[in-house]
Design a protein around this motif. Structure first.
Motif, PDB file in Angstrom:
ATOM      1  N   ALA A  39       0.827  -1.212   0.000  1.00  0.00           N
ATOM      2  CA  ALA A  39       0.000   0.000   0.000  1.00  0.00           C
ATOM      3  C   ALA A  39       0.861   1.262   0.000  1.00  0.00           C
ATOM      4  O   ALA A  39       0.507   2.269  -0.623  1.00  0.00           O
ATOM      5  CB  ALA A  39      -0.926  -0.009   1.208  1.00  0.00           C
ATOM      6  N   ALA A  40       2.003   1.181   0.688  1.00  0.00           N
ATOM      7  CA  ALA A  40       2.883   2.345   0.756  1.00  0.00           C
ATOM      8  C   ALA A  40       3.435   2.697  -0.623  1.00  0.00           C
ATOM      9  O   ALA A  40       3.721   3.869  -0.907  1.00  0.00           O
ATOM     10  CB  ALA A  40       4.028   2.063   1.725  1.00  0.00           C
ATOM     11  N   GLU A  41       3.569   1.682  -1.475  1.00  0.00           N
ATOM     12  CA  GLU A  41       4.089   1.905  -2.809  1.00  0.00           C
ATOM     13  C   GLU A  41       2.980   2.185  -3.824  1.00  0.00           C
ATOM     14  O   GLU A  41       3.263   2.580  -4.956  1.00  0.00           O
ATOM     15  CB  GLU A  41       4.896   0.687  -3.263  1.00  0.00           C
ATOM     16  N   ASN A  42       1.736   1.919  -3.406  1.00  0.00           N
ATOM     17  CA  ASN A  42       0.587   2.126  -4.297  1.00  0.00           C
ATOM     18  C   ASN A  42      -0.511   2.893  -3.538  1.00  0.00           C
ATOM     19  O   ASN A  42      -1.577   2.333  -3.238  1.00  0.00           O
ATOM     20  CB  ASN A  42       0.049   0.785  -4.793  1.00  0.00           C
ATOM     21  N   PRO A  43      -0.255   4.130  -3.201  1.00  0.00           N
ATOM     22  CA  PRO A  43      -1.182   4.882  -2.344  1.00  0.00           C
ATOM     23  C   PRO A  43      -2.564   5.107  -2.957  1.00  0.00           C
ATOM     24  O   PRO A  43      -3.509   5.423  -2.234  1.00  0.00           O
ATOM     25  CB  PRO A  43      -0.453   6.215  -2.139  1.00  0.00           C
ATOM     26  N   ASP A  44      -2.700   4.910  -4.260  1.00  0.00           N
ATOM     27  CA  ASP A  44      -3.995   5.138  -4.901  1.00  0.00           C
ATOM     28  C   ASP A  44      -4.877   3.883  -4.930  1.00  0.00           C
ATOM     29  O   ASP A  44      -6.010   3.938  -5.419  1.00  0.00           O
ATOM     30  CB  ASP A  44      -3.796   5.632  -6.343  1.00  0.00           C
ATOM     31  N   ASP A  45      -4.356   2.779  -4.432  1.00  0.00           N
ATOM     32  CA  ASP A  45      -5.120   1.530  -4.432  1.00  0.00           C
ATOM     33  C   ASP A  45      -5.608   1.256  -3.004  1.00  0.00           C
ATOM     34  O   ASP A  45      -4.812   0.885  -2.133  1.00  0.00           O
ATOM     35  CB  ASP A  45      -4.255   0.366  -4.931  1.00  0.00           C
ATOM     36  N   PRO A  46      -6.892   1.435  -2.743  1.00  0.00           N
ATOM     37  CA  PRO A  46      -7.408   1.279  -1.372  1.00  0.00           C
ATOM     38  C   PRO A  46      -7.543  -0.172  -0.918  1.00  0.00           C
ATOM     39  O   PRO A  46      -7.788  -0.432   0.263  1.00  0.00           O
ATOM     40  CB  PRO A  46      -8.785   1.940  -1.453  1.00  0.00           C
ATOM     41  N   ARG A  47      -7.374  -1.128  -1.816  1.00  0.00           N
ATOM     42  CA  ARG A  47      -7.639  -2.519  -1.463  1.00  0.00           C
ATOM     43  C   ARG A  47      -6.608  -3.073  -0.489  1.00  0.00           C
ATOM     44  O   ARG A  47      -6.963  -3.859   0.405  1.00  0.00           O
ATOM     45  CB  ARG A  47      -7.679  -3.385  -2.724  1.00  0.00           C
ATOM     46  N   TYR A  48      -5.351  -2.664  -0.631  1.00  0.00           N
ATOM     47  CA  TYR A  48      -4.308  -3.225   0.236  1.00  0.00           C
ATOM     48  C   TYR A  48      -4.457  -2.774   1.687  1.00  0.00           C
ATOM     49  O   TYR A  48      -4.418  -3.613   2.603  1.00  0.00           O
ATOM     50  CB  TYR A  48      -2.926  -2.902  -0.322  1.00  0.00           C
ATOM     51  N   PRO A  49      -4.627  -1.474   1.963  1.00  0.00           N
ATOM     52  CA  PRO A  49      -4.843  -1.091   3.361  1.00  0.00           C
ATOM     53  C   PRO A  49      -6.168  -1.644   3.903  1.00  0.00           C
ATOM     54  O   PRO A  49      -6.266  -1.973   5.091  1.00  0.00           O
ATOM     55  CB  PRO A  49      -4.844   0.436   3.318  1.00  0.00           C
ATOM     56  N   GLN A  50      -7.157  -1.752   3.050  1.00  0.00           N
ATOM     57  CA  GLN A  50      -8.442  -2.316   3.470  1.00  0.00           C
ATOM     58  C   GLN A  50      -8.280  -3.771   3.901  1.00  0.00           C
ATOM     59  O   GLN A  50      -8.801  -4.200   4.943  1.00  0.00           O
ATOM     60  CB  GLN A  50      -9.430  -2.229   2.298  1.00  0.00           C
ATOM     61  N   SER A  51      -7.533  -4.556   3.109  1.00  0.00           N
ATOM     62  CA  SER A  51      -7.283  -5.947   3.447  1.00  0.00           C
ATOM     63  C   SER A  51      -6.408  -6.061   4.687  1.00  0.00           C
ATOM     64  O   SER A  51      -6.634  -6.929   5.546  1.00  0.00           O
ATOM     65  CB  SER A  51      -6.615  -6.672   2.271  1.00  0.00           C
ATOM     66  N   ALA A  52      -5.411  -5.192   4.799  1.00  0.00           N
ATOM     67  CA  ALA A  52      -4.546  -5.207   5.982  1.00  0.00           C
ATOM     68  C   ALA A  52      -5.362  -4.971   7.245  1.00  0.00           C
ATOM     69  O   ALA A  52      -5.179  -5.652   8.262  1.00  0.00           O
ATOM     70  CB  ALA A  52      -3.458  -4.145   5.840  1.00  0.00           C
ATOM     71  N   GLU A  53      -6.276  -4.020   7.181  1.00  0.00           N
ATOM     72  CA  GLU A  53      -7.125  -3.728   8.339  1.00  0.00           C
ATOM     73  C   GLU A  53      -7.988  -4.944   8.687  1.00  0.00           C
ATOM     74  O   GLU A  53      -8.151  -5.290   9.866  1.00  0.00           O
ATOM     75  CB  GLU A  53      -8.014  -2.526   8.032  1.00  0.00           C
ATOM     76  N   ALA A  54      -8.525  -5.603   7.669  1.00  0.00           N
ATOM     77  CA  ALA A  54      -9.351  -6.781   7.899  1.00  0.00           C
ATOM     78  C   ALA A  54      -8.534  -7.918   8.518  1.00  0.00           C
ATOM     79  O   ALA A  54      -8.997  -8.611   9.434  1.00  0.00           O
ATOM     80  CB  ALA A  54      -9.983  -7.241   6.596  1.00  0.00           C
TER      81      ALA A  54
END
Length: 249
Positions: A39-54
């Protein structure tokens, strides 16, 4: 199976107390951290931080469930941890974990509980695939021990071995009671993968019950008869035969 191989498939100790490091939760947090790095390398893609939170929420839920001795966590920790690590990171289980919460946010505790239940089923499938992939190292006689090790049915162990060994059909072949079976021939029968040799049930066959050779692998009934006939010294037509819907255990 030699000693080293038996140790690989040995039954792990039961957890009387949940270990300080919960291997399942630890793996979930590792995957969450990996998603955050992407996510840090792809700040425009919300799926990675969303999955990390889950995944972080799932790890916390798994910790609490383990402390409460919930079935899902007890089962996963007892049967699907190897050398302190979650055993199936490269299997269906691992792929499912990687996608948890990826396409849609996780909004309820029910979703966390359901995922752990689903993970139990996926772990069983991964264990069966592992058994099949290592069939050359496994003795059929160890099926019960493997079933206990991975918390799956012994029939599933046999099914995994059969699939890996290309066994699609098994037959029961009856040797007439009037035919004397020598020790050498019996040993040769019992050396066939998965075969069980035992007297037929008198309640079914009467006092002249045949000797039944069960779990004979063959493409069809004719070849099953021929294989056993050659070993015991009888014409194939002198032998009884019936297809088995499932392997006799």
């Amino acid at each position: 199976m030699d000693r080293a191989r038996r140790e690989r498939f040995a039954t792990p100790p039961r957890y009387a107390i949940i270990p300080a490091v919960n291997a399942i939760s630890e793996y979930l947090r590792e995957q969450a951290a990996a998603h955050r790095a992407i996510a840090a390398e792809n700040p425009d893609d919300p799926r990675y931080p969303q999955s990390a939170e889950a995944l972080e929420a799932l790890a916390a839920y798994a910790d609490a469930a383990a402390e409460q001795d919930a079935f899902q966590m007890r089962y996963l920790l007892e049967h699907h941890v190897t050398d302190g690590r979650f055993a199936w990171s490269g299997g269906q289980s691992g792929r499912s974990i990687m996608h948890f919460g990826f396409d849609a946010p996780v909004r309820s505790e029910f979703e966390l509980e359901q995922f752990l239940m689903d993970l139990c089923d996926l772990a069983k499938s991964d264990a069966a695939r592992h058994i099949g992939a290592h069939e050359s190292e496994i003795d059929r006689a160890d099926a019960a021990a493997l079933a206990e090790r991975y918390g799956i049915g012994v029939d599933r162990v046999h099914g995994a071995l059969d699939a890996a060994r290309g066994i699609r059909h098994v037959f029961s072949i009856g040797i007439p009671s009037w035919h004397e079976l020598g020790a050498e021939a019996r040993a040769e029968l019992e050396a066939i993968d998965g075969v069980i040799v035992e007297p037929g049930n008198e309640a079914v066959y009467g006092k002249d019950a045949p000797l039944i050779v069960k779990n004979v692998p063959a493409p069809d009934e004719r070849q099953a008869r021929a294989r056993i006939g050659e070993i015991v010294g009888l014409e194939a037509d002198a032998l009884g035969a019936s297809p088995s819907q499932q392997r006799v255990i």
